[in-house]
Design a protein around this motif. Structure first.
Motif, PDB file in Angstrom:
ATOM      1  N   LYS A   8     117.526 -85.937 -76.607  1.00  0.00           N
ATOM      2  CA  LYS A   8     117.010 -86.079 -74.926  1.00  0.00           C
ATOM      3  C   LYS A   8     118.273 -86.763 -74.125  1.00  0.00           C
ATOM      4  O   LYS A   8     118.477 -88.187 -75.035  1.00  0.00           O
TER       5      LYS A   8
ATOM      6  N   GLU B  77      99.678 -75.619 -79.377  1.00  0.00           N
ATOM      7  CA  GLU B  77     100.465 -75.135 -78.759  1.00  0.00           C
ATOM      8  C   GLU B  77     100.778 -74.262 -79.307  1.00  0.00           C
ATOM      9  O   GLU B  77     101.698 -73.979 -80.452  1.00  0.00           O
TER      10      GLU B  77
ATOM     11  N   MET C 215     109.526 -71.838 -91.504  1.00  0.00           N
ATOM     12  CA  MET C 215     108.038 -72.635 -90.757  1.00  0.00           C
ATOM     13  C   MET C 215     107.141 -73.218 -91.164  1.00  0.00           C
ATOM     14  O   MET C 215     106.321 -73.817 -90.522  1.00  0.00           O
TER      15      MET C 215
ATOM     16  N   ASP D   5     102.059 -72.092 -74.210  1.00  0.00           N
ATOM     17  CA  ASP D   5     103.483 -73.408 -74.307  1.00  0.00           C
ATOM     18  C   ASP D   5     104.660 -72.515 -73.113  1.00  0.00           C
ATOM     19  O   ASP D   5     103.788 -71.365 -73.310  1.00  0.00           O
TER      20      ASP D   5
ATOM     21  N   ALA E  36     102.594 -83.904 -80.062  1.00  0.00           N
ATOM     22  CA  ALA E  36     103.219 -83.924 -81.485  1.00  0.00           C
ATOM     23  C   ALA E  36     104.746 -83.255 -81.353  1.00  0.00           C
ATOM     24  O   ALA E  36     104.436 -82.200 -81.385  1.00  0.00           O
ATOM     25  N   LEU E  37     106.292 -84.353 -82.168  1.00  0.00           N
ATOM     26  CA  LEU E  37     107.058 -83.469 -81.888  1.00  0.00           C
ATOM     27  C   LEU E  37     108.128 -83.395 -83.044  1.00  0.00           C
ATOM     28  O   LEU E  37     108.036 -84.740 -83.800  1.00  0.00           O
ATOM     29  N   LEU E  38     108.043 -82.317 -83.689  1.00  0.00           N
ATOM     30  CA  LEU E  38     108.255 -82.668 -85.294  1.00  0.00           C
ATOM     31  C   LEU E  38     110.231 -82.936 -85.209  1.00  0.00           C
ATOM     32  O   LEU E  38     111.071 -82.927 -83.675  1.00  0.00           O
TER      33      LEU E  38
ATOM     34  N   ILE F 258     114.696 -76.280 -86.039  1.00  0.00           N
ATOM     35  CA  ILE F 258     113.908 -75.183 -86.020  1.00  0.00           C
ATOM     36  C   ILE F 258     113.978 -73.904 -85.784  1.00  0.00           C
ATOM     37  O   ILE F 258     113.500 -73.407 -87.033  1.00  0.00           O
TER      38      ILE F 258
HETATM   39  N1  LIG Z   1     114.557 -82.679 -69.858  1.00  0.00           N
HETATM   40  C1  LIG Z   1     113.209 -82.712 -70.637  1.00  0.00           C
HETATM   41  N2  LIG Z   1     112.302 -82.783 -71.661  1.00  0.00           N
HETATM   42  C2  LIG Z   1     111.289 -83.072 -72.090  1.00  0.00           C
HETATM   43  C3  LIG Z   1     110.479 -83.770 -71.403  1.00  0.00           C
HETATM   44  N3  LIG Z   1     109.919 -84.625 -71.262  1.00  0.00           N
HETATM   45  C4  LIG Z   1     109.194 -83.728 -73.178  1.00  0.00           C
HETATM   46  N4  LIG Z   1     110.962 -83.249 -73.075  1.00  0.00           N
HETATM   47  C5  LIG Z   1     110.380 -82.580 -74.379  1.00  0.00           C
HETATM   48  O1  LIG Z   1     110.341 -81.139 -73.937  1.00  0.00           O
HETATM   49  C6  LIG Z   1     109.506 -80.144 -75.533  1.00  0.00           C
HETATM   50  C7  LIG Z   1     108.075 -80.019 -74.745  1.00  0.00           C
HETATM   51  O2  LIG Z   1     108.186 -78.905 -76.204  1.00  0.00           O
HETATM   52  P1  LIG Z   1     107.598 -77.766 -76.683  1.00  0.00           P
HETATM   53  O3  LIG Z   1     108.333 -77.682 -74.892  1.00  0.00           O
HETATM   54  O4  LIG Z   1     107.078 -77.221 -77.430  1.00  0.00           O
HETATM   55  O5  LIG Z   1     109.192 -77.481 -77.200  1.00  0.00           O
HETATM   56  C8  LIG Z   1     109.597 -77.607 -78.361  1.00  0.00           C
HETATM   57  C9  LIG Z   1     108.973 -76.929 -79.217  1.00  0.00           C
HETATM   58  O6  LIG Z   1     108.733 -75.771 -79.155  1.00  0.00           O
HETATM   59  C10 LIG Z   1     109.441 -77.254 -80.294  1.00  0.00           C
HETATM   60  N5  LIG Z   1     109.216 -78.272 -81.417  1.00  0.00           N
HETATM   61  C11 LIG Z   1     109.406 -79.267 -81.831  1.00  0.00           C
HETATM   62  N6  LIG Z   1     108.350 -79.897 -82.967  1.00  0.00           N
HETATM   63  C12 LIG Z   1     107.714 -78.417 -83.258  1.00  0.00           C
HETATM   64  C13 LIG Z   1     106.873 -78.524 -84.218  1.00  0.00           C
HETATM   65  O7  LIG Z   1     106.251 -79.715 -84.718  1.00  0.00           O
HETATM   66  N7  LIG Z   1     106.244 -77.514 -84.627  1.00  0.00           N
HETATM   67  C14 LIG Z   1     107.115 -76.187 -84.072  1.00  0.00           C
HETATM   68  N8  LIG Z   1     106.172 -74.964 -83.658  1.00  0.00           N
HETATM   69  N9  LIG Z   1     107.854 -76.062 -83.022  1.00  0.00           N
HETATM   70  C15 LIG Z   1     108.266 -77.353 -82.493  1.00  0.00           C
HETATM   71  O8  LIG Z   1     110.773 -77.693 -80.030  1.00  0.00           O
HETATM   72  C16 LIG Z   1     110.705 -77.971 -78.808  1.00  0.00           C
HETATM   73  C17 LIG Z   1     111.420 -78.882 -78.271  1.00  0.00           C
HETATM   74  O9  LIG Z   1     111.321 -80.250 -78.657  1.00  0.00           O
HETATM   75  P2  LIG Z   1     111.650 -81.595 -78.318  1.00  0.00           P
HETATM   76  O10 LIG Z   1     113.226 -81.668 -78.585  1.00  0.00           O
HETATM   77  O11 LIG Z   1     111.099 -82.524 -79.154  1.00  0.00           O
HETATM   78  O12 LIG Z   1     111.077 -81.082 -76.866  1.00  0.00           O
HETATM   79  C18 LIG Z   1     109.711 -81.592 -76.288  1.00  0.00           C
HETATM   80  C19 LIG Z   1     110.840 -82.862 -75.102  1.00  0.00           C
HETATM   81  O13 LIG Z   1     111.062 -83.911 -76.344  1.00  0.00           O
HETATM   82  C20 LIG Z   1     111.249 -84.607 -69.590  1.00  0.00           C
HETATM   83  O14 LIG Z   1     110.866 -84.424 -69.025  1.00  0.00           O
HETATM   84  N10 LIG Z   1     112.935 -83.441 -69.490  1.00  0.00           N
END
Ligand SMILES: Nc1nc2c(ncn2[C@@H]2O[C@@H]3COP(=O)(O)O[C@H]4[C@@H](O)[C@H](n5cnc6c(=O)[nH]c(N)nc65)O[C@@H]4COP(=O)(O)O[C@H]3[C@H]2O)c(=O)[nH]1
Length: 722
Positions: free
Chosen positions: A722, A566, A503, A596, A476-478, A494
């Motif tokens: 992205k 995570e 947060m 993570d 789940a991604l916010l 964030i």
């Molecule tokens: N370059 C590349 N990127 C990929 C690929 N596949 C997935 N990603 C991106 O990598 C991130 C994975 O999440 P994360 O490492 O937990 O890293 C997350 C996580 O640390 C944080 N995050 C997102 N949602 C939440 C949440 O609900 N709570 C908390 N605490 N952190 C969150 O924000 C970070 C970034 O999230 P996103 O922008 O969604 O970015 C996600 C995702 O879109 C790929 O093939 N290539």
């Protein structure tokens, strides 16, 4: 006063009359008493001596011719006695011989009256001498008072004769202050006496006091003779004494005050924690550097530095660790800058640096690289080895701005750009970055209300089992659906939520929404699978996360085994019982725990054994280079081996190409997540994918490296951020 009355005295005065035949004196006694005096009588010299000692009269009228010791002898003895010495004696004598009068004065008398008395004359003389005695007493008291003040004054006081410039008196405080005895000072001029002689201000005071009656100087520094110095404030004044004109200098030790002032000034301009200049001083120095560069047509560089991962460390290990870390960062910054450069702490983990008069842009680049290099080295705080690193934005005068505000904003925008590129980077400002900076500024205000306004939503990114070729879970991604700017990436907001302390609240919402969603998909008949939810350090340590997760699971009806939490790797830096207790609490609920971003911040592997983990997630930065760089491949290889030996499963994120996937399969990695299979998707699109995505699609992509898995092209279009 005359007319027989002591007009000025309110206290009763006593006159002792000494006469062997007091009956003769009845008239005088009456007159004296009428004048308000108290009269006592003694009949001979011996008695007079005792009485005088006992009653301490203010004046004695003493007959000369008496049996026993005569008046002269009585007087001599009175004068020889400390207790009666000051009492004035008027002789009463029938003798009119000049010799006797002289003898009366020689014996210590102040006056005489001849018998037979003229009562008025006697009274006038008595009263005159009583007045004189009072005046003398007042003088003595005043002198004593003055002496006492002089001797006990905490200010050092030195008196000089204005004419000769010689010191005529000093008080103990002055002697103590400069460690010289009065005998080393008296009779000398300032010019002849250290420490006055080597202080040019001393001469100035004397010069000024030749024309003026009062001068005031604040900053005299005087050597104390003990290897230290005092800062004194000097009040010089002139007054006329009987025969001379006196210069009085009061020297007040203001060392403590000066130090306090300096401390306050320092505190107003420096950061209390690191001792580096604060924003006020930084801006002032930048203004100076700009002015200097303007005159010489030079350039100035401003570097804005933000520490990576600092907030996590602060949240997970506590502020005392964060503070110590900031102090060490400050020390490293100082060490890699020149004297003329300024490093400042602007707040939190934000530092700024001025490089005045740089010859070229490369100079700034060299410094930025050096700073990033020294920040890469691990920091040791308590038992922790911390890896942080930083991101640097660079702006230049005059190209990017000509005042401190513009330059700082430009460097800040460049710093955010550097952060967006990944960790440990530096970036120069470019005008396009302004727009992004403005957007960020706006977002800070808007993000506070985003949850209440229902602007947050979750995207889900599938995770694939490399053994079964099935979707094993989703992360789940916010996302923030901003009313004006559309979908915004969590990387942007964030950190803002964390800074605002929001947060935990938003994180709980994520948890609840993700669990409900999973339960709902299962209710719709979709194959059950895990949902992974990110927990921030703030969420982990503030409030009671175990209770929160238990409550959310109960409310949503989701079985705990379908929830995976995570945890960021910096959490594991804190191997305290609290951290382990919380992890065990979560584990006991039946949920899974994933570490993570594995490999980005670790320093010790011991924690892997201590923490109840199920899975580690290989950071996408390693995946990026895994097929092109041997080092990255070696790291991934060791992580996989390590995980295997510890009985943990491994998931690789950031898989974008068939080559990367192939590599992971060869290395027997358990799961993958990445754009190659699917971007994160809105919840509504997930059911279709969950039904359609099979290994068939994945295999076709592997076979020629060009064919996307089913739906991948469309999915890619809808991927956000992205
Ligand atoms: N370059 C590349 N990127 C990929 C690929 N596949 C997935 N990603 C991106 O990598 C991130 C994975 O999440 P994360 O490492 O937990 O890293 C997350 C996580 O640390 C944080 N995050 C997102 N949602 C939440 C949440 O609900 N709570 C908390 N605490 N952190 C969150 O924000 C970070 C970034 O999230 P996103 O922008 O969604 O970015 C996600 C995702 O879109 C790929 O093939 N290539």
């Amino acid at each position: 006063m005359m007319n027989g009355a002591l007009a000025t005295e309110s206290v009763e005065r006593t006159v002792l009359i000494v006469d062997d035949n007091p009956a003769n004196l009845g008239v005088i006694v009456d007159h004296l008493e009428d004048a308000g005096l108290h009269v006592s009588v003694a009949q001979g010299g011996e008695e007079a001596l005792k009485r005088a000692q006992f009653i301490q009269p203010d004046l004695i009228l003493l007959d000369v011719m008496m049996p026993g010791i005569d008046g002269f002898e009585t007087c001599r003895r009175l004068k020889a006695n400390e207790a009666t010495r000051e009492i004035p004696v008027i002789f009463m004598t029938a003798l009119d011989d000049i010799h006797d009068k002289v003898a009366a004065f020689a014996a210590g008398g102040v006056d005489y009256v001849s018998k037979p008395f003229q009562v008025e004359e006697l009274l006038a003389r008595v009263i005159t001498h009583l007045e004189l005695r009072s005046a003398r007493q007042r003088l003595i008291e005043s002198e004593l008072r003055y002496r006492r003040l002089f001797e006990t004054a905490s200010d050092g006081i030195v008196l000089l004769d204005r004419e000769s410039g010689r010191i005529t008196d000093v008080n103990p405080a002055l002697s103590e202050m400069i460690n010289l005895s009065p005998s080393q000072l008296l009779g000398r001029t300032f010019g002849e006496t250290e420490p006055f002689s080597n202080n040019p201000s001393c001469k100035r005071v004397l010069d000024e006091l030749r024309h003026r009656d009062h001068v005031w100087f604040e900053d005299w520094i005087l050597e104390t003779g003990r290897g230290t110095s005092v800062n004194v404030e000097v009040n010089g004044s002139v007054y006329k004494a009987a025969t001379t004109t006196v210069i009085q200098c009061n020297l007040r030790d203001i060392t403590d005050r000066k130090e306090a002032e300096a401390r306050i000034r320092y505190m107003a301009l420096h950061d209390a924690l690191t001792g580096l200049p604060n924003r006020t001083l930084f801006e002032d120095r930048l203004d100076n550097a700009i002015a200097q560069a303007r005159r010489h047509h030079g350039q100035v560089a401003v570097l804005m530095l933000d520490l990576d991962r600092f907030k996590n460390i602060n949240d997970s290990l506590g502020h005392h660790v964060g503070d110590e870390l900031l102090e060490q960062v400050a020390a490293r910054l100082r060490a890699c800058l020149r004297e003329s450069d300024t490093a400042a702490r602007l707040g939190g983990d934000e530092f700024a640096i001025i490089l005045p008069e740089i010859a070229s842009i490369e100079d700034a680049e060299i410094v930025a690289k050096r700073i990033l290099e020294v920040l890469q080295e691990p920091f040791h705080v308590e038992q922790h080895e911390l890896n942080i690193g930083g991101s640097i934005g660079i702006a230049r005068y005059p190209d990017d701005g000509t005042d401190h505000g513009t330059l700082l904003r430009a460097a800040d925008a460049a710093m955010y750009d550097a952060k967006a590129q990944g960790r440990g980077m530096y970036r120069f400002f470019s005008p396009e970055l302004n727009e992004a900076a403005q957007l960020r500024h706006m977002l800070v205000n808007d993000v506070r209300h985003a949850r209440q306004r229902g602007e947050f939503l979750l995207y889900y990114q599938p995770q694939l089992s490399l053994a079964s070729h099935q979707i094993s879970g989703v992360e789940a991604l916010l996302r923030w659906d901003h009313p004006k700017h559309g979908i915004i990436s969590p990387a942007l907001f964030i950190p803002l939520l964390e800074e605002l302390g929001l947060m935990s609240d938003v994180g709980e919402w994520v948890l609840r929404t993700a669990c409900r969603q999973n339960a709902e998909w299962q209710a719709q008949g979709l194959p059950p699978m895990r949902t992974a939810v990110n927990l921030s350090a703030q969420q982990f340590y503030r409030g009671n996360i175990v209770k929160t997760v238990a409550r959310v699971l109960e409310e949503s009806g989701l079985e705990p085994k379908w929830l995976e939490l995570e945890l960021t790797e910096t959490l594991t830096l804190d191997e305290s019982e609290t951290t382990i207790e919380i992890m065990n609490g979560l584990k006991n609920l039946g949920v899974g725990l994933t570490l993570d971003d594995f490999g980005t911040g670790w320093s010790s592997l011991s924690y892997l054994r201590r923490f109840p983990l199920d899975r580690i997630k290989i950071d996408r930065s390693f995946m990026r280079d895994v097929t092109t760089h041997e080092n990255a491949a070696a790291v991934v290889h060791s992580i996989l081996n390590l995980a295997q030996s510890l009985g943990l499963t491994c998931i690789a994120e950031g898989v974008e190409t068939a080559e990367q996937l192939q590599y992971l399969k060869q290395q027997l990695c358990s799961e993958m997540q990445g754009f190659f299979f699917s971007h994160p998707l809105p919840a509504a699109e997930m059911p279709t994918l969950l039904r359609a995505a099979t290994l068939a699609g994945l295999s076709s992509a592997e076979s020629d490296g060009t064919v996307a898995p089913p739906g991948a092209a469309t999915l890619a279009k809808s991927a956000m951020g992205k």
